[in-house]
Design a protein around this motif. Structure first.
Motif, short mmCIF file in Angstrom:
data_model
loop_
_atom_site.label_atom_id
_atom_site.label_comp_id
_atom_site.label_asym_id
_atom_site.label_seq_id
_atom_site.Cartn_x
_atom_site.Cartn_y
_atom_site.Cartn_z
N ALA A 1 31.96 32.37 32.79
CA ALA A 1 31.16 31.85 31.69
C ALA A 1 29.89 32.67 31.48
CB ALA A 1 30.81 30.39 31.95
N LEU A 2 29.25 33.08 32.56
CA LEU A 2 27.99 33.80 32.46
C LEU A 2 28.15 35.29 32.15
CD1 LEU A 2 26.09 32.19 35.47
CD2 LEU A 2 25.71 31.76 33.04
N TYR A 3 29.27 35.89 32.53
CA TYR A 3 29.43 37.33 32.41
C TYR A 3 30.55 37.74 31.44
CZ TYR A 3 25.99 37.98 36.02
OH TYR A 3 24.82 37.98 36.72
N SER A 4 30.93 36.86 30.53
CA SER A 4 31.99 37.20 29.58
C SER A 4 31.56 38.31 28.62
CB SER A 4 32.43 35.96 28.80
OG SER A 4 31.35 35.44 28.06
N ASN A 5 30.27 38.54 28.45
CA ASN A 5 29.80 39.64 27.59
C ASN A 5 29.83 40.99 28.30
OD1 ASN A 5 29.32 37.96 25.42
ND2 ASN A 5 27.21 37.55 26.02
N GLU A 6 29.81 40.98 29.62
CA GLU A 6 29.79 42.23 30.38
C GLU A 6 31.17 42.70 30.82
OE1 GLU A 6 26.78 42.61 33.36
OE2 GLU A 6 25.51 41.15 32.33
N PHE A 7 32.12 41.77 30.94
CA PHE A 7 33.48 42.13 31.34
C PHE A 7 34.45 41.72 30.25
CE2 PHE A 7 31.27 41.69 35.39
CZ PHE A 7 31.66 42.84 36.05
N ASP A 8 35.43 42.58 30.00
CA ASP A 8 36.43 42.30 28.98
C ASP A 8 37.59 41.48 29.53
OD1 ASP A 8 35.21 43.87 26.82
OD2 ASP A 8 35.62 45.56 28.15
N GLU A 9 37.90 41.68 30.81
CA GLU A 9 39.01 40.95 31.44
C GLU A 9 38.61 40.52 32.84
OE1 GLU A 9 42.74 43.02 31.38
OE2 GLU A 9 42.50 43.60 29.27
N PHE A 10 39.14 39.37 33.24
CA PHE A 10 38.93 38.83 34.57
C PHE A 10 40.30 38.65 35.21
CE2 PHE A 10 35.41 37.60 31.92
CZ PHE A 10 34.29 37.73 32.73
N GLU A 11 40.51 39.30 36.36
CA GLU A 11 41.82 39.25 36.99
C GLU A 11 41.72 38.68 38.40
OE1 GLU A 11 43.22 43.27 36.95
OE2 GLU A 11 43.63 43.24 34.80
N ILE A 12 42.74 37.94 38.78
CA ILE A 12 42.86 37.46 40.15
C ILE A 12 44.20 37.97 40.67
CG2 ILE A 12 43.01 35.46 41.66
CD1 ILE A 12 41.48 33.87 39.55
N TRP A 13 44.17 38.60 41.85
CA TRP A 13 45.40 39.12 42.45
C TRP A 13 45.63 38.42 43.77
CZ3 TRP A 13 44.03 44.99 42.09
CH2 TRP A 13 43.97 45.36 40.74
N PRO A 14 46.77 37.94 44.15
CA PRO A 14 47.90 37.72 43.24
C PRO A 14 47.53 36.63 42.24
CG PRO A 14 48.37 36.72 45.35
CD PRO A 14 47.05 37.45 45.49
N THR A 15 48.34 36.46 41.26
CA THR A 15 48.06 35.46 40.23
C THR A 15 48.00 34.07 40.87
OG1 THR A 15 50.39 35.23 39.72
CG2 THR A 15 49.13 36.78 38.38
N PRO A 16 47.20 33.16 40.31
CA PRO A 16 47.08 31.82 40.89
C PRO A 16 48.41 31.12 41.14
CG PRO A 16 45.41 32.13 39.24
CD PRO A 16 46.31 33.34 39.18
N LEU B 1 40.10 53.39 31.68
CA LEU B 1 39.87 54.46 30.72
C LEU B 1 40.86 54.47 29.57
CD1 LEU B 1 38.89 57.35 33.16
CD2 LEU B 1 37.38 55.91 31.76
N THR B 2 42.04 53.86 29.74
CA THR B 2 43.03 53.87 28.66
C THR B 2 42.56 53.10 27.44
OG1 THR B 2 44.15 51.99 29.68
CG2 THR B 2 45.01 54.19 30.18
N ASP B 3 41.80 52.01 27.67
CA ASP B 3 41.30 51.22 26.54
C ASP B 3 39.80 50.92 26.64
OD1 ASP B 3 41.39 49.47 28.66
OD2 ASP B 3 42.83 48.10 27.74
N HIS B 4 39.13 51.53 27.62
CA HIS B 4 37.68 51.39 27.82
C HIS B 4 37.25 49.93 27.98
CE1 HIS B 4 37.17 55.65 27.24
NE2 HIS B 4 37.95 55.57 26.19
N LYS B 5 38.02 49.18 28.76
CA LYS B 5 37.67 47.79 29.04
C LYS B 5 37.12 47.67 30.46
CE LYS B 5 40.69 45.43 25.85
NZ LYS B 5 41.62 44.34 25.65
N ALA B 6 36.09 46.84 30.60
CA ALA B 6 35.50 46.55 31.91
C ALA B 6 36.30 45.41 32.53
CB ALA B 6 34.04 46.17 31.77
N ILE B 7 36.77 45.61 33.75
CA ILE B 7 37.63 44.65 34.43
C ILE B 7 36.95 44.14 35.69
CG2 ILE B 7 39.94 44.26 35.39
CD1 ILE B 7 39.98 45.30 32.48
N ALA B 8 36.94 42.83 35.87
CA ALA B 8 36.44 42.19 37.09
C ALA B 8 37.67 41.68 37.86
CB ALA B 8 35.52 41.02 36.75
N CYS B 9 37.77 42.05 39.15
CA CYS B 9 38.96 41.69 39.94
C CYS B 9 38.58 40.94 41.20
CB CYS B 9 39.73 42.93 40.33
SG CYS B 9 40.41 43.81 38.93
N GLU B 10 39.38 39.97 41.51
CA GLU B 10 39.22 39.17 42.72
C GLU B 10 40.58 39.12 43.41
OE1 GLU B 10 37.18 37.30 45.46
OE2 GLU B 10 36.21 37.86 43.59
#
Length: 93
Positions: free
Chosen positions: A63-78, A36-45
């Motif tokens: 590649a297929l969903y870059s229009n639907e999500f603004d950021e893609f995160e992996i926890w912990p980082t690779p 909500l702070t910046d209204h970005k859609a986040i995908a998390c794994e």
């Protein structure tokens, strides 16, 4: 969500990965939300370590969903993924 920082929290959403109208596979995303702070859609794994199948599906999903999500995160980082390493045995008898 209770703190008012995120909304639209979804768990284990099954997402079809379709290329040229052909379903290649599905991807089960651990969770997604709207920040909500910046209204970005986040995908998390969340991964302890990455398999070859995960890496391939993650790249295809991004590649297929870059229009639907603004950021893609992996926890912990690779960089912090655990690696299964072969240990050398002492062969001196």
């Amino acid at each position: 969500e209770n703190l008012g920082l995120i909304s639209s929290l979804k768990y284990h959403e099954v997402i079809p990965l379709v290329v040229n109208d052909e379903k290649i596979c599905t991807y089960e995303l651990d969770f997604s939300y709207l920040r909500l702070t910046d209204h970005k859609a986040i995908a998390c794994e969340v991964k302890g370590f990455a398999t070859a199948v995960f890496r391939l599906k993650w790249k295809l999903f991004k590649a297929l969903y870059s229009n639907e999500f603004d950021e893609f995160e992996i926890w912990p980082t690779p960089a912090k993924w655990r690696c299964k390493r072969k240990t050398k045995r002492n062969r001196n008898v």
